[in-house]
Design a protein around this motif. Structure first.
Motif, PDB file in Angstrom:
ATOM      1  N   PHE A  93     -23.926   0.029  30.246  1.00  0.00           N
ATOM      2  CA  PHE A  93     -23.438  -1.282  29.804  1.00  0.00           C
ATOM      3  C   PHE A  93     -22.009  -1.111  29.306  1.00  0.00           C
ATOM      4  CE2 PHE A  93     -22.371  -4.207  26.429  1.00  0.00           C
ATOM      5  CZ  PHE A  93     -22.874  -5.435  26.830  1.00  0.00           C
ATOM      6  N   PHE A  94     -21.159  -2.062  29.666  1.00  0.00           N
ATOM      7  CA  PHE A  94     -19.794  -2.046  29.145  1.00  0.00           C
ATOM      8  C   PHE A  94     -19.285  -3.480  29.106  1.00  0.00           C
ATOM      9  CE2 PHE A  94     -19.574  -1.732  33.705  1.00  0.00           C
ATOM     10  CZ  PHE A  94     -18.505  -2.535  34.078  1.00  0.00           C
ATOM     11  N   GLU A  95     -18.167  -3.669  28.415  1.00  0.00           N
ATOM     12  CA  GLU A  95     -17.528  -4.978  28.342  1.00  0.00           C
ATOM     13  C   GLU A  95     -16.216  -4.931  29.127  1.00  0.00           C
ATOM     14  OE1 GLU A  95     -17.806  -7.199  24.434  1.00  0.00           O
ATOM     15  OE2 GLU A  95     -18.277  -5.169  23.768  1.00  0.00           O
ATOM     16  N   MET A  96     -16.025  -5.918  29.992  1.00  0.00           N
ATOM     17  CA  MET A  96     -14.815  -5.987  30.799  1.00  0.00           C
ATOM     18  C   MET A  96     -13.934  -7.137  30.315  1.00  0.00           C
ATOM     19  SD  MET A  96     -13.199  -4.472  33.221  1.00  0.00           S
ATOM     20  CE  MET A  96     -14.258  -3.625  34.402  1.00  0.00           C
ATOM     21  N   LEU A  97     -12.779  -6.768  29.767  1.00  0.00           N
ATOM     22  CA  LEU A  97     -11.790  -7.759  29.377  1.00  0.00           C
ATOM     23  C   LEU A  97     -11.024  -8.178  30.621  1.00  0.00           C
ATOM     24  CD1 LEU A  97     -10.390  -5.900  26.233  1.00  0.00           C
ATOM     25  CD2 LEU A  97     -12.100  -7.726  26.263  1.00  0.00           C
ATOM     26  N   GLY A  98     -10.800  -9.485  30.788  1.00  0.00           N
ATOM     27  CA  GLY A  98     -10.102  -9.925  31.986  1.00  0.00           C
ATOM     28  C   GLY A  98      -9.339 -11.218  31.797  1.00  0.00           C
ATOM     29  N   ASN A  99      -8.271 -11.363  32.568  1.00  0.00           N
ATOM     30  CA  ASN A  99      -7.581 -12.658  32.661  1.00  0.00           C
ATOM     31  C   ASN A  99      -7.472 -13.021  34.137  1.00  0.00           C
ATOM     32  OD1 ASN A  99      -5.427 -10.405  32.378  1.00  0.00           O
ATOM     33  ND2 ASN A  99      -4.255 -12.060  33.351  1.00  0.00           N
ATOM     34  N   PHE A 100      -7.575 -14.311  34.427  1.00  0.00           N
ATOM     35  CA  PHE A 100      -7.710 -14.768  35.802  1.00  0.00           C
ATOM     36  C   PHE A 100      -6.807 -15.975  36.055  1.00  0.00           C
ATOM     37  CE2 PHE A 100     -11.609 -13.106  34.059  1.00  0.00           C
ATOM     38  CZ  PHE A 100     -11.955 -12.109  34.958  1.00  0.00           C
ATOM     39  N   GLN A 155       3.790  -9.086  33.524  1.00  0.00           N
ATOM     40  CA  GLN A 155       4.476  -9.249  32.241  1.00  0.00           C
ATOM     41  C   GLN A 155       3.490  -9.489  31.094  1.00  0.00           C
ATOM     42  OE1 GLN A 155       7.417 -12.289  33.030  1.00  0.00           O
ATOM     43  NE2 GLN A 155       8.921 -10.783  33.768  1.00  0.00           N
ATOM     44  N   TYR A 156       2.427 -10.265  31.368  1.00  0.00           N
ATOM     45  CA  TYR A 156       1.400 -10.472  30.342  1.00  0.00           C
ATOM     46  C   TYR A 156       0.776  -9.133  29.952  1.00  0.00           C
ATOM     47  CZ  TYR A 156       1.422 -15.541  31.298  1.00  0.00           C
ATOM     48  OH  TYR A 156       1.770 -16.862  31.447  1.00  0.00           O
ATOM     49  N   GLU A 196     -11.046  -9.481  20.156  1.00  0.00           N
ATOM     50  CA  GLU A 196     -10.544 -10.757  19.647  1.00  0.00           C
ATOM     51  C   GLU A 196      -9.060 -10.935  19.964  1.00  0.00           C
ATOM     52  OE1 GLU A 196     -10.395 -13.288  15.434  1.00  0.00           O
ATOM     53  OE2 GLU A 196     -11.109 -11.212  15.467  1.00  0.00           O
ATOM     54  N   LYS A 197      -8.263  -9.888  19.781  1.00  0.00           N
ATOM     55  CA  LYS A 197      -6.823  -9.994  20.040  1.00  0.00           C
ATOM     56  C   LYS A 197      -6.546 -10.232  21.523  1.00  0.00           C
ATOM     57  CE  LYS A 197      -5.012  -7.401  16.085  1.00  0.00           C
ATOM     58  NZ  LYS A 197      -4.202  -8.547  15.597  1.00  0.00           N
ATOM     59  N   PHE A 198      -7.347  -9.630  22.386  1.00  0.00           N
ATOM     60  CA  PHE A 198      -7.187  -9.843  23.827  1.00  0.00           C
ATOM     61  C   PHE A 198      -7.376 -11.326  24.171  1.00  0.00           C
ATOM     62  CE2 PHE A 198      -8.688 -10.247  28.155  1.00  0.00           C
ATOM     63  CZ  PHE A 198      -7.869  -9.392  28.876  1.00  0.00           C
ATOM     64  N   LEU A 199      -8.490 -11.895  23.708  1.00  0.00           N
ATOM     65  CA  LEU A 199      -8.793 -13.290  24.025  1.00  0.00           C
ATOM     66  C   LEU A 199      -7.767 -14.234  23.399  1.00  0.00           C
ATOM     67  CD1 LEU A 199     -12.691 -13.188  23.597  1.00  0.00           C
ATOM     68  CD2 LEU A 199     -11.397 -13.120  25.735  1.00  0.00           C
ATOM     69  N   GLU A 200      -7.377 -13.945  22.160  1.00  0.00           N
ATOM     70  CA  GLU A 200      -6.389 -14.799  21.491  1.00  0.00           C
ATOM     71  C   GLU A 200      -5.036 -14.755  22.202  1.00  0.00           C
ATOM     72  OE1 GLU A 200      -6.290 -13.402  17.501  1.00  0.00           O
ATOM     73  OE2 GLU A 200      -8.006 -14.626  16.847  1.00  0.00           O
ATOM     74  N   PHE A 201      -4.658 -13.579  22.678  1.00  0.00           N
ATOM     75  CA  PHE A 201      -3.370 -13.440  23.371  1.00  0.00           C
ATOM     76  C   PHE A 201      -3.333 -14.322  24.615  1.00  0.00           C
ATOM     77  CE2 PHE A 201      -0.959 -11.436  26.814  1.00  0.00           C
ATOM     78  CZ  PHE A 201       0.315 -11.410  26.261  1.00  0.00           C
ATOM     79  N   PHE A 202      -4.383 -14.247  25.421  1.00  0.00           N
ATOM     80  CA  PHE A 202      -4.354 -15.027  26.664  1.00  0.00           C
ATOM     81  C   PHE A 202      -4.590 -16.510  26.402  1.00  0.00           C
ATOM     82  CE2 PHE A 202      -4.669 -10.858  28.653  1.00  0.00           C
ATOM     83  CZ  PHE A 202      -3.702 -11.007  29.641  1.00  0.00           C
ATOM     84  N   ALA A 203      -5.296 -16.833  25.330  1.00  0.00           N
ATOM     85  CA  ALA A 203      -5.410 -18.247  24.963  1.00  0.00           C
ATOM     86  C   ALA A 203      -4.030 -18.802  24.617  1.00  0.00           C
ATOM     87  CB  ALA A 203      -6.365 -18.419  23.784  1.00  0.00           C
ATOM     88  N   SER A 204      -3.206 -17.971  23.989  1.00  0.00           N
ATOM     89  CA  SER A 204      -1.844 -18.413  23.655  1.00  0.00           C
ATOM     90  C   SER A 204      -0.978 -18.588  24.892  1.00  0.00           C
ATOM     91  CB  SER A 204      -1.189 -17.408  22.699  1.00  0.00           C
ATOM     92  OG  SER A 204      -0.829 -16.214  23.383  1.00  0.00           O
ATOM     93  N   LYS A 205      -1.417 -18.010  26.007  1.00  0.00           N
ATOM     94  CA  LYS A 205      -0.686 -18.138  27.267  1.00  0.00           C
ATOM     95  C   LYS A 205      -1.317 -19.218  28.163  1.00  0.00           C
ATOM     96  CE  LYS A 205       1.989 -14.632  26.238  1.00  0.00           C
ATOM     97  NZ  LYS A 205       3.436 -14.831  25.902  1.00  0.00           N
ATOM     98  N   GLY A 206      -2.101 -20.104  27.572  1.00  0.00           N
ATOM     99  CA  GLY A 206      -2.664 -21.219  28.328  1.00  0.00           C
ATOM    100  C   GLY A 206      -3.960 -20.938  29.045  1.00  0.00           C
TER     101      GLY A 206
END
Length: 875
Positions: free
Chosen positions: A88-95, A107-108, A8-18
């Motif tokens: 099975f695994f979950e991959m957190l990512g920003n694109f 920096q992110y 949740e914190k991962f997704l919220e962090f990048f949502a805060s970055k647009g």
């Protein structure tokens, strides 16, 4: 932080970055036949990176469920042997799609790890590609990572290290350098930094990889800068959770600990003691995630493709449960625990929980029927081998073919015992079986035909008759000949034909090939090669030679009935998905002039209401009388148009997209011009053909009318027999069934009364043997139920007793032995009933106080019963 909080914190962090939070895509890649499973976060954005797809956002973030258990991306064999491999695994990512690039991405990542997750900066090391000075300087001069913790990978290290920090999608296309972030567990753990001789240790663990797609590699290997560079990052949720929870193994994080405890609970429930640190529990905990989410995404256990990979994983989990003492299904019961851990993040899992558990349970029940015998054979074979020996391929194949042991399961058992499997011999045995199966098939004649002429041009979409086709080859008994005479059977190849060759489930056309009075009757049309059609049949009159110009005419009646059924299949497929769910996927089909037979993935039998709803949806499409449209287009355009594609099918660069009603699929078959041409659609049967696979048969047009007429005639005949109008037949049958049940109950009561009466009469015939009342007698007319009731009453009446009662029904002997508790020290009911059963050609068994048996030689029954007293005296 718990796993759920980290995600949740991962997704919220990048949502805060647009960044737009994009839900995880399916484990089954959408319209991508190059991948068996979604294996990383970038898969759903593949077309965005290549410019083939446009999204309303240029920044995205996701937690993508991924599987690496088949194809070239396969970690299955490592699960249970390492601390960080999973199916099975979950991959957190920003694109970033042409938006920000290296500076922002780096920096992110640093801000998230050090500020949000609170990791000590001095514990983090980074690697950069040897030639990527830009990334190096960002890390050092802007972020402030000291040079001793920045490692250039590739410099004088050879191709292995260069490839570690340079990513490419394929041999050509988008590619670029990577920068990776490592966490240092400290000097108490063995291992060296990346690029060192000790890099395979566990001290320095990679947690995040940032890929900078900035080049386009051409066929000559030259790197051309991309006009809009992109960013693709991936961080394994399980790995970062292990770091944040201060453990060295992914299996020690809270999510896995909950699943491991659930596995231990199910093992213990079957009376087995197990320690939480047992390695098999880790395997089971890993596999429940992969299996459950694959089922959620529409994969059903099967014998090929994705279904076979799922079956392998399930059976591997079952084997580990069996190893811990389980002898009945246990794995499926863990679904509820998985939902408790991951259902909030993935609501589709919670929604499909009952279906998932049902499918897993069915597969468990199926494998538990054979695993005991298979393990006995495997144990015996391995026990005969010396230390470090190799299991022969024939035994491995027998385990696969007869007992359902996938090769990797057998290899897993061998590996535990420090042995190996002769996989080459296994593959050879598998190849022989496939050859034999092909030889026994209907295409045997085709397989032997050596053809090197021109391809056949198919004209059958627009015409059912041609007047100027040319014979390019003739085969008789599988041999190429120049001519054939009346009475001979064979295969004719034409340069052009209106005949459809069997393909995609649709049978081949029938009809005539003729010239003057010469007539060749075509019984079937099959493909000799991909674009060469073989017309199978008999030359009824005349003579035909290679080079002859002939007429070719399709049997219009046969073709029309076939295409009605084929077009209805498309509509039915769509209706099934609407009624049963999107998990429905085609697993096979056969369309001929009489019916359509359609196999599909689904976990349970269809209800009458569901069948009626599918029929209604299809017939509504028929009544709409929409025009059928067929378009030939490139494969990418077909994907973008939303055409349904089947995984495992081989599609060329150009495909035929068929619109029938609201259905859009790829199909090369022949079809009606308008949906109304189908006439009427009726499902005639629904059944199961394998675990998780259902089969529907249906018919259309005149076939549907004939089916309805026969059904109506049957109803009328039943009504006439019952002497009521047809509309009252159901109610009348209900009345009769109630009467039958009432009479059966009365008959059972009378039989029980008769048996009890006979039993009372028999009590006086008991013989005292050392204080035990012994009775062996026959009850005429009784069934097994009445025998058991009479035995219970006699035992209660006689007290300390051992008795055996018998009856003969339909030429078969039934025996019941009953022994009072105090008499079991002298004689067991199982031994008593077997003593009698062996004399009448049978056997049986049961508890010490009650046992049952049967026999096939009633002529010996009286003598067998007479011998009981002496037998008990001898005890």
């Amino acid at each position: 932080m718990k796993v759920a909080d980290i995600r949740e914190k991962f997704l919220e962090f990048f949502a805060s970055k647009g960044h737009t939070i994009v839900p995880s895509s399916s484990l089954v890649p959408g319209n991508d036949p190059t991948l068996l499973f979604t294996n990383s976060g970038m898969v759903q954005f593949k077309d965005v990176f290549t410019g083939k797809d446009k999204r309303p956002y240029t920044r995205a973030t996701s937690s993508q469920r991924s599987v690496r258990a088949g194809g070239k991306h396969n970690d299955l064999e490592n699960v249970g042997y390492t601390a960080r491999h999973h199916t099975f695994f979950e991959m957190l990512g920003n694109f970033s799609f042409g938006d920000y690039f290296k500076e922002n991405a780096i920096q992110y990542a640093w801000e998230l790890l050090t500020k949000v997750y609170g990791l000590p900066a001095e514990k983090l090391y980074v690697t950069v590609y040897q030639e990527d000075d830009e990334a190096y300087n960002i890390w050092n001069k802007q972020v402030g990572v000291p040079v001793e913790r920045i490692i250039r990978i590739g410099d004088n290290k050879g191709a292995r290290y260069a490839s570690d920090n340079f990513w490419q999608m394929a041999d050509t296309g988008p590619c670029g350098p990577c920068t990776e972030i490592f966490y240092d567990h400290g000097p108490d753990v063995w291992g060296g930094p990346p690029g060192s001789a000790e890099e395979d240790g566990d001290r320095y663990i990679e947690v995040w990889n940032l890929v900078f797609m900035q080049f386009d590699r051409s066929a000559d290997g030259v790197l051309h800068p991309l006009p809009k560079p992109c960013v693709d990052t991936g961080m394994g949720l399980e790995r970062i959770a292990a770091v944040l929870q201060h453990v060295h193994s992914n299996y020690e994080i809270d999510l896995f600990q909950a699943l491991i405890k659930a596995a231990a609970r199910e093992i213990t429930a079957q009376g087995n003691l197990v320690e939480l640190g047992n390695n098999s529990l880790r395997v089971i905990a890993d596999h429940i995630r992969a299996c459950s989410f694959l089922v959620v995404d529409g994969v059903i256990p099967g014998n090929e493709g994705r279904g076979y990979v799922l079956r392998r994983i399930i059976r591997r989990a079952i084997r580990h449960g069996y190893k811990l003492g389980c002898r009945k299904p246990f794995f499926n019961a863990m679904v509820r625990d998985l939902v408790a851990e991951m259902g909030e993040a993935y609501p589709e899992l919670a929604k499909a929980a009952a279906q998932v558990q049902s499918i897993l349970k069915a597969e468990e029940e199926r494998f538990f029927e054979t695993i005991e015998n298979g393990m006995a054979i495997l144990d015996s074979a391995l026990g005969a081998l010396p230390a470090g020996g190799t299991l022969d391929g024939e035994t491995a194949f027998k385990l696969h073919d007869t007992y359902g042991f996938p090769l990797d399961l057998t290899a897993d058992v061998c590996r535990e015992r420090e042995m190996s499997v002769d996989e080459a011999a296994f593959d050879e045995a598998m190849g022989k079986q496939k050859q034999q199966a092909r030889a026994a098939g209907k295409f045997k004649m085709d397989a032997d035909l050596a053809y090197s002429g021109v391809a056949t041009e198919f004209k059958g979409y627009d015409a059912l008759e041609l007047s100027n086709a040319k014979i390019t080859a003739i085969y008789v008994n599988g041999t190429s000949v120049n001519s054939m005479s009346a009475g001979q059977e064979g295969v004719i190849v034409l340069d052009q034909t209106p005949f459809y060759a069997e393909s995609g489930g649709q049978v081949g056309d029938q009809g005539d090939i003729s010239i003057g009075s010469t007539l060749f009757r075509v019984a079937d049309t099959l493909k000799i090669q991909a674009n060469v059609f073989g017309h199978h049949g008999e030359l009824v009159a005349g003579e035909l030679k290679v080079g002859d110009a002939v007429g070719a005419q399709v049997n219009q009646h046969h073709r029309n009935r076939t295409i009605r059924n084929h077009s209805a299949t498309h509509l039915m497929h769509k209706a099934l998905r609407e009624v049963l769910g999107d998990h429905v996927s085609q697993k096979g089909s056969l369309v001929d002039a009489e019916k359509t037979r359609f196999d599909f993935a689904h976990h349970s039998a269809m209800t009458p209401e569901q069948i009626a709803q599918v029929e209604r949806l299809v017939n509504e499409e028929i009544l709409a009388n929409a025009e059928t449209q067929a378009r030939v287009m490139d494969i990418e355009s077909a994907k973008n148009a939303g055409a349904m594609m089947l995984f495992g099918e081989k599609y060329g660069d150009t495909v035929r997209v068929l619109d029938i009603g609201s259905s859009r699929e790829l199909c090369g078959g022949t079809h009606v011009q308008r949906t109304g041409d189908i006439g009427l659609f009726k499902i005639t049967s629904e059944s199961g053909v394998a675990a998780g696979i259902r089969r529907v048969e249906a018919t259309t047009g005149l076939g549907a009318m004939e089916f309805a007429q026969k059904a109506q005639a049957q109803v009328e005949a039943i009504a006439q027999s019952l002497r009521v109008p047809a509309v009252e037949a159901t109610a009348k049958i209900g009345q009769i069934m109630d009467q039958v049940k009432s009479l059966e109950k009365e008959l059972d009561r009378l039989k029980s009364k008769l048996a009890a009466s006979q039993g009372d009469d028999l009590a006086g015939q008991a013989v005292d043997v050392d204080g035990v009342k012994v009775l062996a007698a026959k009850l005429d007319g009784a069934d097994v139920k009445q025998l058991r009731e009479a035995a219970d009453k006699l035992r209660d009446k006689l007290g300390n007793a051992a008795l055996v009662l018998a009856t003969v029904l339909d030429g078969k002997v039934s025996l019941i032995a009953s022994v009072s508790k105090e008499a079991t020290a002298k004689v067991k009911a199982g031994d008593l009933v077997n003593f009698v059963a062996q004399q009448v050609g049978g056997k049986g068994g049961g508890r010490p106080d009650m046992a049952q048996a049967g026999g096939t030689e009633p002529a010996n029954l009286d003598a067998a019963l007479a011998s009981v007293v002496d037998w008990i005296k001898s005890k």
